[in-house]
Write a protein that holds these residues in place. Structure first.
Motif, PDB file in Angstrom:
ATOM      1  N   THR A   1      25.678  -7.868   2.215  1.00 13.19           N
ATOM      2  CA  THR A   1      25.550  -9.119   1.461  1.00 13.19           C
ATOM      3  C   THR A   1      26.702 -10.054   1.776  1.00 13.19           C
ATOM      4  OG1 THR A   1      24.380  -8.002  -0.342  1.00 13.19           O
ATOM      5  CG2 THR A   1      25.382 -10.126  -0.855  1.00 13.19           C
ATOM      6  N   ARG A   2      27.923  -9.526   1.852  1.00 12.74           N
ATOM      7  CA  ARG A   2      29.086 -10.354   2.161  1.00 12.74           C
ATOM      8  C   ARG A   2      29.029 -10.871   3.598  1.00 12.74           C
ATOM      9  NH1 ARG A   2      31.238 -13.114   0.828  1.00 12.74           N
ATOM     10  NH2 ARG A   2      33.446 -12.844   1.309  1.00 12.74           N
TER      11      ARG A   2
ATOM     12  N   THR B   1      26.328 -11.543   5.457  1.00 13.88           N
ATOM     13  CA  THR B   1      25.338 -12.618   5.546  1.00 13.88           C
ATOM     14  C   THR B   1      25.799 -13.871   4.799  1.00 13.88           C
ATOM     15  OG1 THR B   1      24.185 -11.624   3.657  1.00 13.88           O
ATOM     16  CG2 THR B   1      23.397 -11.039   5.856  1.00 13.88           C
ATOM     17  N   ASP B   2      26.508 -13.696   3.659  1.00 15.34           N
ATOM     18  CA  ASP B   2      27.010 -14.882   2.951  1.00 15.34           C
ATOM     19  C   ASP B   2      28.020 -15.636   3.812  1.00 15.34           C
ATOM     20  OD1 ASP B   2      25.450 -14.306   0.784  1.00 15.34           O
ATOM     21  OD2 ASP B   2      27.052 -13.363  -0.394  1.00 15.34           O
TER      22      ASP B   2
ATOM     23  N   ARG C   1      26.067 -17.453   6.532  1.00 12.56           N
ATOM     24  CA  ARG C   1      25.300 -18.586   5.999  1.00 12.56           C
ATOM     25  C   ARG C   1      26.212 -19.792   5.769  1.00 12.56           C
ATOM     26  NH1 ARG C   1      20.224 -17.261   3.548  1.00 12.56           N
ATOM     27  NH2 ARG C   1      19.722 -15.045   3.766  1.00 12.56           N
ATOM     28  N   GLU C   2      27.409 -19.546   5.184  1.00 12.65           N
ATOM     29  CA  GLU C   2      28.342 -20.650   4.956  1.00 12.65           C
ATOM     30  C   GLU C   2      28.812 -21.240   6.289  1.00 12.65           C
ATOM     31  OE1 GLU C   2      31.466 -19.181   2.530  1.00 12.65           O
ATOM     32  OE2 GLU C   2      30.182 -18.781   0.793  1.00 12.65           O
TER      33      GLU C   2
ATOM     34  N   GLY D   1      25.999 -23.281   7.818  1.00  9.88           N
ATOM     35  CA  GLY D   1      25.829 -24.528   7.088  1.00  9.88           C
ATOM     36  C   GLY D   1      26.859 -25.568   7.462  1.00  9.88           C
TER      37      GLY D   1
ATOM     38  N   ASN E   1      21.270 -26.214   5.543  1.00  8.69           N
ATOM     39  CA  ASN E   1      21.425 -25.668   4.184  1.00  8.69           C
ATOM     40  C   ASN E   1      21.111 -24.175   4.199  1.00  8.69           C
ATOM     41  OD1 ASN E   1      21.899 -25.533   1.460  1.00  8.69           O
ATOM     42  ND2 ASN E   1      19.899 -26.362   0.868  1.00  8.69           N
TER      43      ASN E   1
ATOM     44  N   PRO F   1      22.628 -21.427   3.001  1.00  6.41           N
ATOM     45  CA  PRO F   1      22.682 -20.567   1.808  1.00  6.41           C
ATOM     46  C   PRO F   1      21.400 -20.573   0.980  1.00  6.41           C
ATOM     47  CG  PRO F   1      24.745 -21.780   2.049  1.00  6.41           C
ATOM     48  CD  PRO F   1      23.795 -22.336   3.060  1.00  6.41           C
ATOM     49  N   GLU F   2      20.563 -21.614   1.140  1.00  4.15           N
ATOM     50  CA  GLU F   2      19.334 -21.700   0.360  1.00  4.15           C
ATOM     51  C   GLU F   2      18.098 -21.251   1.144  1.00  4.15           C
ATOM     52  OE1 GLU F   2      19.452 -22.396  -2.762  1.00  4.15           O
ATOM     53  OE2 GLU F   2      21.599 -22.853  -2.732  1.00  4.15           O
TER      54      GLU F   2
ATOM     55  N   SER G   1      15.960 -15.500   5.750  1.00  4.52           N
ATOM     56  CA  SER G   1      16.403 -15.101   7.086  1.00  4.52           C
ATOM     57  C   SER G   1      15.538 -15.750   8.164  1.00  4.52           C
ATOM     58  CB  SER G   1      16.371 -13.577   7.210  1.00  4.52           C
ATOM     59  OG  SER G   1      17.243 -12.986   6.275  1.00  4.52           O
TER      60      SER G   1
END
Length: 336
Positions: free
Chosen positions: A234-235, A237-238, A241-242, A245, A251, A253-254, A257
């Motif tokens: 999870t960390r 991919t977060d 994503r940031e 972005g 965008n 984070p919203e 995959s």
């Protein structure tokens, strides 16, 4: 003859003695009860006076009335009652008294009957009653509806609002605001100066630098080694994503995959980093949603692929826009 007179005289003496003993035996306390008025208006107070004359060796007891009402008439309320008081003592005779303050709130003619008193004498337990029966007439004021008209209750009058009623509160409120404004301005200036200085001293770093630093910090935490594979992926991919972005103005984070991969293809991303991103996102989805438990080598590969994905897609110096020149910062008052 003399003998006969003697017998008659003895018989009379015995009869007199028996009569006196009988009279002495049947003599009991005398109860007297009277009201202070024959008639009263509704709500007026009136008194009930009780006097008992008895032998000092005899015991009497006043009754206890339920719910503060006389038992003979439930409409007569006992407002107050005094303690038992001794009024007179003559030899063996004692006169005691007690006073009740009464009131009635319904019109009517109330016949209260005789007042009861408990009597105790050796083995005798009896109830004694007052001599006379009591009666009270409760009246109301007569209203002549012919001469006097009955009106409805008037509503509350609307009084004008005067400045003096709230002027004091307004004055104190203005004084409080006047005292707080300088404090707020001072605190705001300090916050603005500190924020501006921090921004000048530490300019925004490129997104790839932030991503690399966060990945290295995550790798040092050793989450998957302690069985926290879901949190580990999870960390990762977060962080990606940031980064995506900020790097590609997506965008991320919203997005899901698949939506991230579709958007990345539209940016002209090379095939190799695209393959790394796809492997990381799909593996993370299996771990988070399908309860997949990857092997140690697969966990390390996820970190390595994320690291090189950022390195292979970071902005070059030619792509990065030139930073605007910093505006001169005004010096604080008193500093030159």
């Amino acid at each position: 003859m003399v003998h006969a007179k003697t017998i008659i005289l003895a018989a009379l003496l015995l009869a007199g003695t028996a009569t006196g003993l009988r009279a002495q035996k049947v003599e009991r306390p005398v109860v007297e009860a009277s009201l202070s008025a024959d008639s009263v208006l509704i709500g007026d107070r009136f008194r009930l006076n009780v006097r008992i004359t008895k032998d000092r060796m005899e015991t009497i007891g006043f009754p206890t009335f339920d719910n503060g009402r006389l038992s003979a008439s439930g409409e007569i309320e006992i407002v107050a009652e005094s303690d038992v008081d001794t009024l007179e003592t003559q030899g063996r005779k004692v006169t005691v008294a007690k006073e009740y303050t009464l009131a009635a709130f319904d019109e009517g003619d109330y016949r209260m009957g005789r007042f009861p008193v408990l009597y105790l004498d050796k083995n005798i337990v009896d109830t004694l009653w007052s001599k006379d029966s009591m009666r009270i007439l409760v009246r109301t004021l007569a209203v002549d509806t012919v001469k006097q008209t009955i009106h409805d209750i008037k509503p509350p009058m609307a009084a004008p609002v005067r400045f003096g009623e709230f002027g004091g509160y307004l004055l104190w409120s203005l004084l409080a605001v006047a005292a707080l404004v300088p404090l707020v301005l001072v605190l705001y200036r300090r916050y603005r100066n500190r924020t501006g200085k921090r921004r000048r001293d530490a300019p925004d770093e490129p997104p790839h630098v932030t991503a690399i630093r966060q990945l290295e910090k995550l790798h040092d935490q050793k989450l998957w080694q302690s069985g926290k594979q879901k949190l580990y992926y999870t960390r990762i991919t977060d962080i990606l994503r940031e980064y995506i972005g900020e790097r590609y103005r997506i965008n991320a984070p919203e997005l899901t995959s698949r939506e991230i991969l579709d958007a990345a293809q539209g940016t002209g991303m090379a095939e190799r980093p695209m393959k790394r991103l796809q492997d990381i996102l799909f593996t993370a989805d299996y771990v988070k949603f399908a309860k997949h438990i990857p092997a140690a080598e697969e966990n390390e590969n996820a970190y390595t692929d994320a690291y090189y994905f950022v390195e292979e897609t970071k902005e070059t110096e030619r792509e990065r826009p030139a930073a605007p020149e910093a505006e001169p910062v005004p010096m604080e008052e008193g500093k030159r």
